[in-house]
Design a protein around this motif. Structure first.
Motif, PDB file in Angstrom:
ATOM      1  N   ALA A   1       0.671   0.415  -3.568  1.00 42.78           N
ATOM      2  CA  ALA A   1       2.023   0.919  -3.810  1.00 42.78           C
ATOM      3  C   ALA A   1       2.348   1.041  -5.289  1.00 42.78           C
ATOM      4  O   ALA A   1       3.170   1.870  -5.681  1.00 42.78           O
ATOM      5  N   ASP A   2       1.683   0.219  -6.128  1.00 43.41           N
ATOM      6  CA  ASP A   2       1.957   0.282  -7.567  1.00 43.41           C
ATOM      7  C   ASP A   2       1.152   1.362  -8.271  1.00 43.41           C
ATOM      8  O   ASP A   2       1.218   1.493  -9.498  1.00 43.41           O
ATOM      9  N   GLY A   3       0.377   2.142  -7.504  1.00 40.22           N
ATOM     10  CA  GLY A   3      -0.368   3.256  -8.078  1.00 40.22           C
ATOM     11  C   GLY A   3      -1.799   2.952  -8.450  1.00 40.22           C
ATOM     12  O   GLY A   3      -2.561   3.865  -8.782  1.00 40.22           O
ATOM     13  N   THR A   4      -2.197   1.697  -8.421  1.00 36.15           N
ATOM     14  CA  THR A   4      -3.593   1.369  -8.744  1.00 36.15           C
ATOM     15  C   THR A   4      -4.495   1.749  -7.578  1.00 36.15           C
ATOM     16  O   THR A   4      -4.101   1.641  -6.409  1.00 36.15           O
TER      17      THR A   4
ATOM     18  N   LYS B   1       3.461  -2.071   9.161  1.00 42.09           N
ATOM     19  CA  LYS B   1       4.730  -2.402   8.499  1.00 42.09           C
ATOM     20  C   LYS B   1       4.512  -3.343   7.329  1.00 42.09           C
ATOM     21  O   LYS B   1       5.154  -3.209   6.276  1.00 42.09           O
ATOM     22  N   ARG B   2       3.613  -4.281   7.495  1.00 43.96           N
ATOM     23  CA  ARG B   2       3.332  -5.210   6.396  1.00 43.96           C
ATOM     24  C   ARG B   2       2.607  -4.503   5.257  1.00 43.96           C
ATOM     25  O   ARG B   2       2.844  -4.798   4.086  1.00 43.96           O
ATOM     26  N   MET B   3       1.707  -3.598   5.589  1.00 44.04           N
ATOM     27  CA  MET B   3       1.009  -2.853   4.540  1.00 44.04           C
ATOM     28  C   MET B   3       1.986  -2.018   3.723  1.00 44.04           C
ATOM     29  O   MET B   3       1.868  -1.915   2.501  1.00 44.04           O
ATOM     30  N   LEU B   4       2.947  -1.430   4.401  1.00 43.92           N
ATOM     31  CA  LEU B   4       3.903  -0.553   3.732  1.00 43.92           C
ATOM     32  C   LEU B   4       5.006  -1.335   3.036  1.00 43.92           C
ATOM     33  O   LEU B   4       5.725  -0.785   2.198  1.00 43.92           O
TER      34      LEU B   4
ATOM     35  N   PHE C   1       0.824  -1.197   0.000  1.00 45.56           N
ATOM     36  CA  PHE C   1       0.000   0.000   0.000  1.00 45.56           C
ATOM     37  C   PHE C   1       0.867   1.259   0.000  1.00 45.56           C
ATOM     38  O   PHE C   1       1.994   1.263   0.499  1.00 45.56           O
ATOM     39  N   SER C   2       0.307   2.319  -0.551  1.00 45.89           N
ATOM     40  CA  SER C   2       0.996   3.604  -0.546  1.00 45.89           C
ATOM     41  C   SER C   2       1.103   4.108   0.888  1.00 45.89           C
ATOM     42  O   SER C   2       0.404   3.633   1.801  1.00 45.89           O
ATOM     43  N   ALA C   3       1.958   5.099   1.102  1.00 41.70           N
ATOM     44  CA  ALA C   3       2.108   5.673   2.440  1.00 41.70           C
ATOM     45  C   ALA C   3       0.798   6.294   2.907  1.00 41.70           C
ATOM     46  O   ALA C   3       0.417   6.150   4.076  1.00 41.70           O
ATOM     47  N   ALA C   4       0.086   6.981   2.014  1.00 43.42           N
ATOM     48  CA  ALA C   4      -1.177   7.618   2.401  1.00 43.42           C
ATOM     49  C   ALA C   4      -2.218   6.578   2.784  1.00 43.42           C
ATOM     50  O   ALA C   4      -2.937   6.729   3.783  1.00 43.42           O
ATOM     51  N   ALA C   5      -2.314   5.483   1.997  1.00 44.86           N
ATOM     52  CA  ALA C   5      -3.289   4.439   2.303  1.00 44.86           C
ATOM     53  C   ALA C   5      -2.939   3.748   3.613  1.00 44.86           C
ATOM     54  O   ALA C   5      -3.822   3.447   4.429  1.00 44.86           O
ATOM     55  N   THR C   6      -1.650   3.492   3.831  1.00 35.88           N
ATOM     56  CA  THR C   6      -1.230   2.851   5.075  1.00 35.88           C
ATOM     57  C   THR C   6      -1.504   3.758   6.264  1.00 35.88           C
ATOM     58  O   THR C   6      -1.977   3.306   7.316  1.00 35.88           O
TER      59      THR C   6
END
Length: 368
Positions: free
Chosen positions: A259-262, A197-200, A99-104
């Motif tokens: 994290a891949d932008g989707t 941590k796992r999400m990021l 996940f992106s930093a914002a989503a995490t």
């Protein structure tokens, strides 16, 4: 078993099964809404103890998934909670999603907000993990809920015994618990930090290097917060309230991304003809309730069913609804008509109470 338990919960479609029972999509005939009904498969002491613990937790918070009612009939015991259709974080992580930093950060804010309510109410969850972080796919954006209070401990209740048994899931048990230390709210904080941590992607060496060296100030700040949440010394960890408040000040807004932008658009993972075609919110706070405080009331997901019996199930059916969905007190005649159901409920709880005493005598370690 009967299609309807205790005259109240009509079982429509099984959606999950475990060692102690099955979770069904069910219709709550009292309120006319769909719910998730966890039906115990057998009445042994361990299953009933988890049932009693989970059903005791009555919290009304937008990021906590707790039972709102229970019923018993013959050999079957059922607890009901709002139906959540988006699966859990564990499913996404198993699929390799990061996940992106914002989503995490937003996910952590919601988890920590839910934990704040849990701890304020005097509970320690003890099994915070991705599989117990549910995703509500009926909401317009990412909405997570802390679930499964089967091994939670009430800090306001006397402990029957102290045991050396470690409760929890490997990888999400705080180091002080692994070393035989006393339980505390800090162990839930540590586990929540592990989820983040796992999400990021910090559990993967290559991904962790990229995240930790990122020039993004949000990613950098989030890494520092997650490190604080998972500090080896429990005394150095922030409270969930402090950490949630820090994340709230970021003012994060969706849509959120992997994290891949989707885009991360929660989707239903449950396929059932019982579900309505158009998504609808599955949670509703009591009108004018403060979502930041603990409340022992939960509003129904829909209006009372036409012609539904006001007194509830004939065999149990105690619930956390002192008000109807519109928030008005029930009429005194309705309260009198529920007396028979309450008497049956008292009998069931008397049986469970006696069983707990026997468990305390013959299985003392389980109560730790």
């Amino acid at each position: 078993m009967s299609d309807t338990i205790a005259g109240r919960f009509t079982l429509l479609d099984p959606i999950a099964s475990g060692g102690s029972g099955t979770v069904w999509i069910a219709r709550d005939e009292r309120f006319g809404n769909l719910c998730a009904a966890k039906v115990l498969r057998q009445r042994d002491s361990a299953d009933l103890l988890r049932f009693v613990r989970e059903n005791t937790v009555r919290l009304n918070h937008p990021h906590v998934l707790a039972p709102y009612a229970w019923a018993a009939e013959d050999a079957h015991v059922v607890i009901a909670m709002p139906l959540v259709t988006g699966g859990d974080l564990a499913g996404l992580l198993r699929a390799g999603r990061r996940f992106s930093a914002a989503a995490t950060a937003e996910a952590m804010r919601q988890i920590l907000s839910g934990l704040t309510a849990v701890h304020v109410a005097g509970w320690i969850h003890r099994d915070i993990k991705p599989a117990n972080t549910m995703i509500d796919a009926e909401q317009p954006d990412v909405h997570l809920l802390v679930a499964d209070f089967g091994i939670a401990v009430d800090t306001n209740a006397p402990r029957l015994t102290h045991s050396g048994i470690v409760h929890g899931t490997p990888g999400f048990v705080a180091p002080e618990i692994m070393m035989g230390g006393d339980i505390s709210p800090a162990q839930d904080v540590w586990a929540a930090g592990q989820i983040g941590k796992r999400m990021l992607g910090l559990d993967d060496e290559a991904a962790a290097e990229a995240v930790r060296t990122s020039a993004d100030p949000l990613a950098s700040g989030l890494v520092h917060l997650l490190d604080d949440l998972t500090a080896a010394d429990a005394r150095q960890r922030p409270t969930p309230e402090t950490a949630a408040a820090a994340l709230s000040r970021l003012g994060l807004r969706g849509p959120f991304h992997f994290a891949d932008g989707t885009p991360w658009h929660p989707q239903r993972v449950i396929s059932s003809k019982a579900l309505p075609q158009d998504p609808a919110p599955t949670l509703a706070l009591v009108p004018q309730a403060d979502p930041t405080r603990v409340d022992d009331r939960r509003a129904a997901s829909g209006p009372p069913a036409p012609g539904s019996p006001p007194g509830g199930a004939a065999h149990g059916g105690a619930d956390a609804h002192p008000h109807t969905a519109i928030g008005h007190p029930r009429a005194s005649t309705q309260q009198r008509s529920s007396g028979r159901g309450l008497a049956a409920s008292a009998a069931v709880f008397a049986f469970i109470g006696a069983l707990l005493i026997l468990v305390g005598i013959f299985l003392p370690d389980y109560l730790g």
